[in-house]
Write an enzyme that holds these catalytic residues in place. Structure first.
Site, PDB file in Angstrom:
ATOM      1  N   LYS A 286       3.307 -32.520 -63.782  1.00 41.95           N
ATOM      2  CA  LYS A 286       2.871 -33.236 -65.094  1.00 41.95           C
ATOM      3  C   LYS A 286       2.143 -31.651 -65.258  1.00 41.95           C
ATOM      4  O   LYS A 286       1.251 -31.506 -64.529  1.00 41.95           O
ATOM      5  CB  LYS A 286       2.871 -34.290 -64.960  1.00 41.95           C
TER       6      LYS A 286
ATOM      7  N   GLU B 132     -11.736 -43.883 -61.674  1.00 41.20           N
ATOM      8  CA  GLU B 132     -11.725 -42.810 -60.650  1.00 41.20           C
ATOM      9  C   GLU B 132     -13.113 -43.045 -60.731  1.00 41.20           C
ATOM     10  O   GLU B 132     -14.110 -42.877 -61.011  1.00 41.20           O
ATOM     11  CB  GLU B 132     -11.175 -41.671 -60.889  1.00 41.20           C
TER      12      GLU B 132
ATOM     13  N   ASP C 131      -3.954 -36.570 -69.802  1.00 36.35           N
ATOM     14  CA  ASP C 131      -3.732 -36.565 -68.503  1.00 36.35           C
ATOM     15  C   ASP C 131      -3.335 -37.640 -67.337  1.00 36.35           C
ATOM     16  O   ASP C 131      -2.756 -37.617 -66.774  1.00 36.35           O
ATOM     17  CB  ASP C 131      -5.064 -36.257 -68.012  1.00 36.35           C
TER      18      ASP C 131
ATOM     19  N   LYS D 169     -12.205 -41.597 -65.868  1.00 34.33           N
ATOM     20  CA  LYS D 169     -13.398 -40.945 -64.754  1.00 34.33           C
ATOM     21  C   LYS D 169     -14.770 -41.412 -64.210  1.00 34.33           C
ATOM     22  O   LYS D 169     -15.382 -41.403 -65.302  1.00 34.33           O
ATOM     23  CB  LYS D 169     -12.865 -39.407 -64.626  1.00 34.33           C
TER      24      LYS D 169
ATOM     25  N   ARG E 185       0.128 -13.677 -58.370  1.00 32.08           N
ATOM     26  CA  ARG E 185      -0.224 -12.557 -58.692  1.00 32.08           C
ATOM     27  C   ARG E 185      -1.312 -11.639 -58.085  1.00 32.08           C
ATOM     28  O   ARG E 185      -0.927 -10.864 -57.931  1.00 32.08           O
ATOM     29  CB  ARG E 185      -1.060 -12.857 -59.150  1.00 32.08           C
TER      30      ARG E 185
ATOM     31  N   HIS F  68       0.876 -41.376 -65.808  1.00 29.04           N
ATOM     32  CA  HIS F  68       0.982 -42.051 -64.064  1.00 29.04           C
ATOM     33  C   HIS F  68       0.622 -43.838 -64.973  1.00 29.04           C
ATOM     34  O   HIS F  68       1.572 -44.535 -63.966  1.00 29.04           O
ATOM     35  CB  HIS F  68       0.060 -41.926 -63.497  1.00 29.04           C
TER      36      HIS F  68
ATOM     37  N   ASP G 208       5.667 -36.671 -61.187  1.00 31.30           N
ATOM     38  CA  ASP G 208       4.476 -37.521 -60.816  1.00 31.30           C
ATOM     39  C   ASP G 208       4.217 -38.148 -60.379  1.00 31.30           C
ATOM     40  O   ASP G 208       4.932 -39.231 -59.574  1.00 31.30           O
ATOM     41  CB  ASP G 208       4.822 -38.854 -62.145  1.00 31.30           C
ATOM     42  N   HIS G 209       3.564 -37.876 -59.269  1.00 30.64           N
ATOM     43  CA  HIS G 209       3.047 -37.889 -58.014  1.00 30.64           C
ATOM     44  C   HIS G 209       2.742 -39.598 -57.797  1.00 30.64           C
ATOM     45  O   HIS G 209       2.808 -39.925 -56.484  1.00 30.64           O
ATOM     46  CB  HIS G 209       1.772 -37.286 -57.731  1.00 30.64           C
TER      47      HIS G 209
ATOM     48  N   LYS H   1       3.724 -43.096 -54.651  1.00 30.62           N
ATOM     49  CA  LYS H   1       3.260 -43.318 -53.682  1.00 30.62           C
ATOM     50  C   LYS H   1       3.873 -44.611 -52.892  1.00 30.62           C
ATOM     51  O   LYS H   1       4.681 -45.270 -53.233  1.00 30.62           O
ATOM     52  CB  LYS H   1       1.573 -44.020 -54.265  1.00 30.62           C
TER      53      LYS H   1
HETATM   54  C1  BG6 Z   1      -3.249 -36.583 -61.907  1.00 29.42           C
HETATM   55  C2  BG6 Z   1      -4.173 -36.259 -63.121  1.00 29.42           C
HETATM   56  O1  BG6 Z   1      -2.310 -36.745 -62.400  1.00 29.42           O
HETATM   57  O2  BG6 Z   1      -4.014 -37.415 -61.158  1.00 29.42           O
HETATM   58  C3  BG6 Z   1      -5.936 -35.930 -62.068  1.00 29.42           C
HETATM   59  O3  BG6 Z   1      -4.418 -34.897 -62.489  1.00 29.42           O
HETATM   60  C4  BG6 Z   1      -6.584 -37.439 -61.862  1.00 29.42           C
HETATM   61  O4  BG6 Z   1      -6.767 -36.256 -62.693  1.00 29.42           O
HETATM   62  C5  BG6 Z   1      -5.046 -37.835 -59.932  1.00 29.42           C
HETATM   63  O5  BG6 Z   1      -7.567 -36.878 -60.966  1.00 29.42           O
HETATM   64  C6  BG6 Z   1      -5.100 -39.090 -59.943  1.00 29.42           C
HETATM   65  O6  BG6 Z   1      -4.377 -38.460 -58.887  1.00 29.42           O
HETATM   66  P1  BG6 Z   1      -4.930 -39.461 -56.994  1.00 29.42           P
HETATM   67  O7  BG6 Z   1      -3.737 -39.689 -56.367  1.00 29.42           O
HETATM   68  O8  BG6 Z   1      -6.208 -38.960 -56.642  1.00 29.42           O
HETATM   69  O9  BG6 Z   1      -5.546 -41.251 -57.562  1.00 29.42           O
END
Ligand code: BG6
Length: 520
Positions: A156, A224, A243, A348, A50, A248, A185-186, A190
């Site tokens: 996600k 985390e 989240d 967290k 934007r 995950h 879903d990253h 990994k």
């Molecule tokens: C994300 C969450 O999908 O994954 C975050 O939204 C989280 O809150 C993160 O911190 C964790 O992923 P990674 O790869 O940093 O462990």
């Protein structure tokens, strides 16, 4: 990564191209792919956002992200100049038809420059509120269906609950075929997560004991140390369950418990994962409090740094009831896993960063050794460390050297960094590469997303009706709310993160106290 130059031309349209995700993850990953010659010979990156900006301004900002976050690190100017000439900017509101008309024109022009037939990949790196809008506009502008090797990428969270996930899936499905929808879903990108399949199904050693007969229980942890950082606004409406658990942790659970796939076909693997989700024992709404624990961090210390309570983070309500920690106990009701508890937890601001899966095996059926030789006896356990120490550790019994028969636990370790002298690609590199190849194996299918929401529905429902009374209930930097212990059956325990030794690094001698702390 393989050579990408044989791939046909691609246009990456990044909605939210001036935003954080593009800066931190997407463009650094594309740059790394380019450095490794894994990008198509002809490609373009068109950032749509934007704010008023120019190609040059955007390139400068993205170069900063590449310096900070790419695997290749500080860019030499020749590499960057070669890469950045592919980046262009288009200003536009995501909710206005004229943006898509302009996009269509720009894509046509780029297509000609790239030699024609460029497949378009639309990446929604935007707030989730746009996920349902952009595909509609793309469809109306005739930019949806019809490309064999292009499609739309959505991050996600896919929805907020089952109903919203269904409606988002329907919206996506109106403009794109399911085979063109890449739900990211990253975690699945990994290396260590992908290695779970390799470990389980490329080694005949483990599969025979991977079942209820030999496995006592399993823990899946994603701990985390970071707080919500600048994402308070998003997180307030998500919380740890939405989240991290819905996506995950559920993915990890599927990979650990799924049946062996017959082939490496994307749908074959995804079918096996969906089978697991369908087999999860429904959580009884009347017993949510017994099988799911939630927590929120108060102020505390992470390492030597004093950190604020969640409620004092920017964008967070002072009386917020959003959970920053969840632990839950699930059962997978099938022949393989009947009766084996799966304990999942994530939070967290915990004591250490660690994503790990721990398979706790049962003890021996008959203890033949004299009682005094087994004082330090511990059942075998396997730990798959996903991050930050990437590897696998197997604990087993060994005879302590000496004249008497004394058994002790020892650990055999595999450390990724020692075994493979290359730096693993970032998850986004793998995922973007797969999108370009049109390989959906590592992406979530609509039915899988919905099945995962279905598992968690009773929790969402009960929690929305019964707000927590004891928040904050764990101090930042601690391990978990005390209540999390109550999920565990007698004799079960949450493991502390493993420490994988590195070759060359001095081996730590575990003191008795440390060993005791890690005992089940
Ligand atoms: C994300 C969450 O999908 O994954 C975050 O939204 C989280 O809150 C993160 O911190 C964790 O992923 P990674 O790869 O940093 O462990």
């Amino acid at each position: 990564m393989e050579n990408g130059e044989q791939l046909g031309p691609r246009i990456f349209v990044i909605f939210g191209g001036a935003g954080d995700l593009a800066w931190r993850k997407l463009v650094p990953a594309l740059f790394d792919l380019a450095c490794d010659r894994s990008m198509p010979a002809h490609f373009s990156i068109l950032a749509v956002d934007r704010a008023p900006s120019t190609d040059e301004k955007l390139r400068r900002r993205l170069q900063d992200g590449v310096r900070k976050f790419s695997r290749h690190g500080a860019t030499n100017s020749a590499e960057w100049n070669e890469f950045s000439r592919h980046i262009r900017y288009l200003q536009g509101d995501f909710k206005q038809a004229r943006t898509y008309a302009a996009l269509s024109e720009r894509c046509k022009a780029l297509d000609e420059q790239l030699g024609g037939d460029a497949q378009r990949i639309y990446y929604m790196a935007t707030p989730p509120s746009m996920f349902g809008e952009i595909p509609k506009y793309l469809g109306r502008a005739g930019l949806g269906r019809g490309q064999p090797n292009g499609g739309i990428v959505v991050e996600k969270p896919i929805g907020y609950d089952l109903g919203s996930a269904r409606s988002l899936n329907a919206t996506l499905g109106n403009s794109f075929d399911e085979s063109q929808i890449f739900r990211i879903d990253h975690y699945l990108g990994k290396e260590t997560v992908q290695n779970i399949l390799a470990f389980r199904f490329a080694n005949p050693l483990f599969e025979p004991v991977w079942n209820r007969r030999y496995v006592d229980y399993v823990t899946i942890t994603a701990a985390e140390t970071v707080g919500v950082e600048h994402r308070g606004g998003y997180y307030e409406h998500a919380g740890a369950l939405r989240d991290m658990v819905q996506n995950h942790l559920m993915q990890l659970l599927c990979l650990v418990t799924m049946e062996p796939m017959v082939s490496f076909d994307a749908d074959e693997i995804r079918n096996k994962k969906v089978d697991v989700l369908h087999a999860i024992r429904p959580i009884d709404p009347g017993a949510v409090h017994d099988s799911v624990i939630r927590g929120q961090y108060g102020e505390g210390w992470v390492g030597s740094k004093k950190v604020p309570a969640y409620r004092d983070e920017p964008g967070v309500a002072p009386d917020s009831q959003t959970e920053t920690f969840v632990a839950l106990r699930l059962f997978v009701d099938n022949w393989r896993w009947q009766g084996v508890p799966f304990y999942l937890r994530t939070g967290k601001r915990l004591g250490r960063q660690a994503s790990e899966i721990m398979i706790q095996f049962r003890g021996v059926p008959h203890q033949a050794f004299p009682a005094e030789s087994t004082i330090d006896w511990q059942a075998s356990r396997l730990t798959i460390a996903i991050q930050p120490d990437e590897g696998i550790a197997q604990r087993f019994q060994a005879k302590h050297p000496g004249p008497t028969m004394h058994l002790r636990s020892v650990e055999m370790q595999f450390n990724y960094q020692d075994a493979f002298a290359v730096r693993s690609p970032d998850a986004y590199e793998t995922l973007l590469w797969d999108v370009m190849k049109n390989d959906a194996t590592l992406f979530m299918r609509a039915d899988q997303v919905e099945a995962a929401w279905r598992v968690l529905l009773p929790v969402l429902y009960v929690w929305s009706a019964a707000p927590p009374r004891d928040f904050p209930n764990y101090a930042a930097g601690s391990w978990w709310p005390e209540d999390a212990q109550s999920l565990l059956a007698q004799g079960h325990s949450w493991p502390l993160p493993i420490e994988l030794a590195r070759q060359g690094a001095p081996q730590k001698r575990h003191s008795k106290a440390a060993a005791a702390a890690r005992a089940p």
